[in-house]
Design a protein around this motif. Structure first.
Motif, PDB file in Angstrom:
ATOM      1  N   PHE A   1       5.085  26.128  31.403  1.00  0.00           N
ATOM      2  CA  PHE A   1       4.790  24.728  31.699  1.00  0.00           C
ATOM      3  C   PHE A   1       5.675  24.212  32.833  1.00  0.00           C
ATOM      4  CE2 PHE A   1       5.456  20.147  30.991  1.00  0.00           C
ATOM      5  CZ  PHE A   1       4.140  19.708  31.063  1.00  0.00           C
TER       6      PHE A   1
ATOM      7  N   MET B   1       0.797  15.375  33.153  1.00  0.00           N
ATOM      8  CA  MET B   1       1.384  16.637  32.715  1.00  0.00           C
ATOM      9  C   MET B   1       1.481  16.722  31.190  1.00  0.00           C
ATOM     10  SD  MET B   1       1.495  18.238  35.528  1.00  0.00           S
ATOM     11  CE  MET B   1       2.144  19.781  34.875  1.00  0.00           C
ATOM     12  N   VAL B   2       1.721  15.597  30.537  1.00  0.00           N
ATOM     13  CA  VAL B   2       1.722  15.608  29.062  1.00  0.00           C
ATOM     14  C   VAL B   2       0.326  15.984  28.553  1.00  0.00           C
ATOM     15  CG1 VAL B   2       1.924  14.161  26.992  1.00  0.00           C
ATOM     16  CG2 VAL B   2       3.666  14.010  28.777  1.00  0.00           C
ATOM     17  N   THR B   3      -0.713  15.436  29.215  1.00  0.00           N
ATOM     18  CA  THR B   3      -2.085  15.773  28.823  1.00  0.00           C
ATOM     19  C   THR B   3      -2.392  17.243  29.104  1.00  0.00           C
ATOM     20  OG1 THR B   3      -2.805  13.511  29.212  1.00  0.00           O
ATOM     21  CG2 THR B   3      -4.523  15.191  29.192  1.00  0.00           C
TER      22      THR B   3
ATOM     23  N   TRP C   1      -0.360  19.664  28.896  1.00  0.00           N
ATOM     24  CA  TRP C   1       0.245  20.404  27.765  1.00  0.00           C
ATOM     25  C   TRP C   1      -0.640  20.330  26.522  1.00  0.00           C
ATOM     26  CZ3 TRP C   1       4.351  23.566  26.591  1.00  0.00           C
ATOM     27  CH2 TRP C   1       4.726  23.656  25.244  1.00  0.00           C
ATOM     28  N   HIS C   2      -1.056  19.116  26.193  1.00  0.00           N
ATOM     29  CA  HIS C   2      -1.800  18.944  24.944  1.00  0.00           C
ATOM     30  C   HIS C   2      -3.216  19.506  25.010  1.00  0.00           C
ATOM     31  CE1 HIS C   2       1.217  16.885  22.724  1.00  0.00           C
ATOM     32  NE2 HIS C   2       1.326  15.903  23.595  1.00  0.00           N
ATOM     33  N   LYS C   3      -3.802  19.499  26.206  1.00  0.00           N
ATOM     34  CA  LYS C   3      -5.196  19.923  26.299  1.00  0.00           C
ATOM     35  C   LYS C   3      -5.366  21.310  26.882  1.00  0.00           C
ATOM     36  CE  LYS C   3      -8.132  15.907  26.626  1.00  0.00           C
ATOM     37  NZ  LYS C   3      -9.097  15.284  27.549  1.00  0.00           N
TER      38      LYS C   3
ATOM     39  N   ILE D   1      -6.724  20.100  36.751  1.00  0.00           N
ATOM     40  CA  ILE D   1      -5.597  19.163  36.790  1.00  0.00           C
ATOM     41  C   ILE D   1      -5.935  17.945  37.658  1.00  0.00           C
ATOM     42  CG2 ILE D   1      -3.181  18.892  37.547  1.00  0.00           C
ATOM     43  CD1 ILE D   1      -2.764  21.819  36.574  1.00  0.00           C
ATOM     44  N   PHE D   2      -6.673  18.173  38.746  1.00  0.00           N
ATOM     45  CA  PHE D   2      -7.113  17.041  39.580  1.00  0.00           C
ATOM     46  C   PHE D   2      -7.920  16.032  38.766  1.00  0.00           C
ATOM     47  CE2 PHE D   2     -10.840  15.317  41.855  1.00  0.00           C
ATOM     48  CZ  PHE D   2     -10.198  14.408  42.684  1.00  0.00           C
ATOM     49  N   THR D   3      -8.857  16.538  37.945  1.00  0.00           N
ATOM     50  CA  THR D   3      -9.710  15.591  37.206  1.00  0.00           C
ATOM     51  C   THR D   3      -8.888  14.811  36.169  1.00  0.00           C
ATOM     52  OG1 THR D   3     -10.385  17.317  35.640  1.00  0.00           O
ATOM     53  CG2 THR D   3     -11.844  16.931  37.492  1.00  0.00           C
TER      54      THR D   3
END
Lengths: 212, 187
Positions: free
Chosen positions: B27, B60-62, B64-66, B81-83
Motif C-alpha cells: 500500500f 487512498m483509504v477507499t 485500501w478498503h475496496k 484509482i482515477f475514477t
C-alpha cells in the motif's frame, strides 16, 4: 436472446459522455447518463475508454509534493470501519421484472405507478426529482398513450431517457433505454405513437417554453 | 512498451496484494506513486492544497478498503484509482453523491459477447491509450487535457480558447477517435 431488435438506437452525444467521465456533468445529467449506461453496453464501453483516458493522464501528470505525515495519516485511518459503502448499501429491485437501473432506482424505487404523480397539463403527469436545481429541471414525465407534448423550443440542453413506452419526434422513435437530446436549435412536438403511456426521465437546463 | 507494461502490471499486482494480504508495504508503494499524482490532478481542477490532500486521503483509504473489488480484466490500476479520486472530489466539492453504475445490478443489460477472460486486456488497453495520447497532435491533446483535468465543459473551453463550440466538439471527437483507433487492435 438479445436480438438486433433490442439494441438501442439513440445514444447521448459523445461530449455528454466525456463530461460524465471527467466529472464535469451536473448530478442530474449524471443520474440520467448512468441509468442509460446500465441499459446500453455500447455507451458503457465508450465510457470505460474515456475513464481509461483519465487514468492514463494520471500517469503523465507532474506529481505534486505530498506533506510528510500524509501516508501515516492514511495508514491510521485504514483500520477504521469504512464509511457506509454506496455500492453495497443500494437498493435491490423488489421484483425480478424491475427495469429501473440502480442509479435512478436509488432515488425513485422501481414501481413507477406508485409514485406521486401530479398533473402537469392535460394528458401529461409529472414527478419532480430531488436532484433538480434552480437552473436544471429534473422530472419524470408520463405522457398518455396517443398524447403529445406541445411544440416547444429549448433554452439549454435537454436530455430525455425513455423508461417505458415509446415517444416519437422528427428524429425518430425512442424506446426504453434510448436517449433523446435537444438544444436551442431544436423545436419539436414529441408524441406517443401507441396506446400505452410513455414514461421518461427528463433533465432540462434552463427550462422549456411549452407555450412559446 | 515492455517497460510500460511492467509498470502497469506492477500496480495491478500491488492492488491484488493489498486485497489478499492486507499488505501495508504494498500500500505504501502504491501511495508513493499515486498520492502525488492524485493531489496534482485535484489541484489542477482549482482547489487549495488542504482540500486536495483530503481528497488524496479519502481516495487512498477507499483504495485500501475496496482493493478486493479491483478487477484487472475490467480496468487498469490507474483508471480504477482515477475514477475513485474523481468521485471523491465531486462528492466533497458538491456535497452530493455521484451516481455510479453497479456492476451487480440485476437491471444491468449485460455486454453481449464480451468475455473478460483475457487478464491482460484492461492493462494493455491502458497502455495503448497512454501511447495514443502521446501521439496526438498538440491542439487535440490540449483539449483532451483541458476536458479531463481542468473541469471545463465544452462550452467553457470554447469560451476560453475563443474557438467555436462546434470546433471544440469536433476536435475532441477527432482526438477520441484517434485514441480509440489505438485500442482497436485489441478488440
Amino acid at each position: 436472446m438479445q436480438g438486433e431488435s433490442t439494441a438501442l438506437r439513440h445514444h447521448p452525444q459523445e461530449n455528454v459522455l466525456v463530461e460524465y467521465s471527467t466529472g464535469t456533468l451536473h448530478q442530474a445529467g449524471s443520474v440520467l447518463i448512468a441509468t442509460h449506461l446500465a441499459m446500453c453496453p455500447t455507451c458503457r464501453a465508450e465510457v470505460e475508454t474515456l475513464d481509461a483516458v483519465g487514468g492514463a493522464l494520471l500517469s503523465k501528470i507532474e506529481p505534486a509534493e505530498i506533506a510528510d505525515g500524509l501516508l501515516d495519516r492514511v495508514l491510521s485511518h485504514i483500520d477504521e470501519t469504512p464509511e457506509t459503502d454506496a455500492t453495497s448499501a443500494g437498493t435491490t429491485p423488489s421484483t425480478q421484472a424491475s427495469v429501473i437501473p440502480r442509479p435512478l432506482r436509488d432515488f425513485i424505487g422501481d414501481d413507477l405507478s406508485s409514485l406521486n404523480w401530479v398533473e402537469d397539463r392535460p394528458g401529461i403527469d409529472r414527478v419532480d426529482l430531488p436532484f433538480g436545481t434552480d437552473c436544471i429541471q429534473a422530472a419524470l414525465f408520463r405522457v398518455r398513450g396517443g398524447g403529445s407534448v406541445p411544440e416547444h423550443t429549448h433554452s439549454g440542453n435537454e436530455l430525455v431517457l425513455i423508461l417505458a413506452g415509446e415517444l416519437t419526434d422528427d428524429d425518430g422513435s425512442y424506446r426504453p433505454g434510448d436517449v433523446a437530446q435537444a438544444d436551442e436549435s431544436v423545436t419539436h412536438a414529441p408524441f406517443v405513437p401507441c396506446s400505452d403511456s410513455c414514461i421518461c426521465l427528463a433533465i432540462i437546463e434552463g427550462g422549456l417554453d411549452l407555450d412559446g | 512498451m515492455n517497460n510500460l507494461r511492467g509498470v502497469s502490471e506492477n500496480f495491478s499486482n500491488l492492488l491484488e496484494t493489498i486485497a489478499i494480504d492486507r499488505d501495508r508495504e504494498a500500500f505504501a508503494r502504491l501511495f508513493g506513486y499515486f498520492a502525488p499524482r492524485v493531489k496534482s490532478y485535484v489541484m489542477r481542477l482549482g482547489v487549495d492544497e488542504a482540500f486536495a490532500e483530503e481528497v488524496v486521503q479519502e481516495t487512498m483509504v477507499t483504495v485500501w478498503h475496496k482493493a478486493e473489488s479491483f478487477d484487472r480484466r475490467l480496468a487498469g490500476a490507474s483508471t480504477w484509482i482515477f475514477t475513485i479520486a474523481r468521485n471523491k472530489r465531486i462528492d466533497k466539492l458538491r456535497r452530493e453523491v455521484r451516481p455510479e453504475l453497479d456492476p451487480n445490478d440485476p437491471a444491468l443489460v449485460p455486454n453481449a459477447g464480451r468475455s473478460a477472460d483475457d487478464a491482460a486486456e484492461a492493462n494493455e488497453a491502458a497502455e495503448r491509450i497512454e501511447l495514443a495520447i502521446s501521439a496526438l497532435p498538440v491542439d487535440q491533446a490540449d483539449l483532451i487535457y483541458r476536458a479531463f483535468y481542468e473541469d471545463d465543459t465544452h462550452r467553457d473551453i470554447a469560451q476560453e480558447t475563443g474557438l467555436p463550440l462546434g470546433t471544440v466538439k469536433s476536435r475532441i471527437r477527432l482526438a477520441l477517435k484517434r485514441l480509440r483507433e489505438g485500442l482497436e487492435d485489441l478488440r
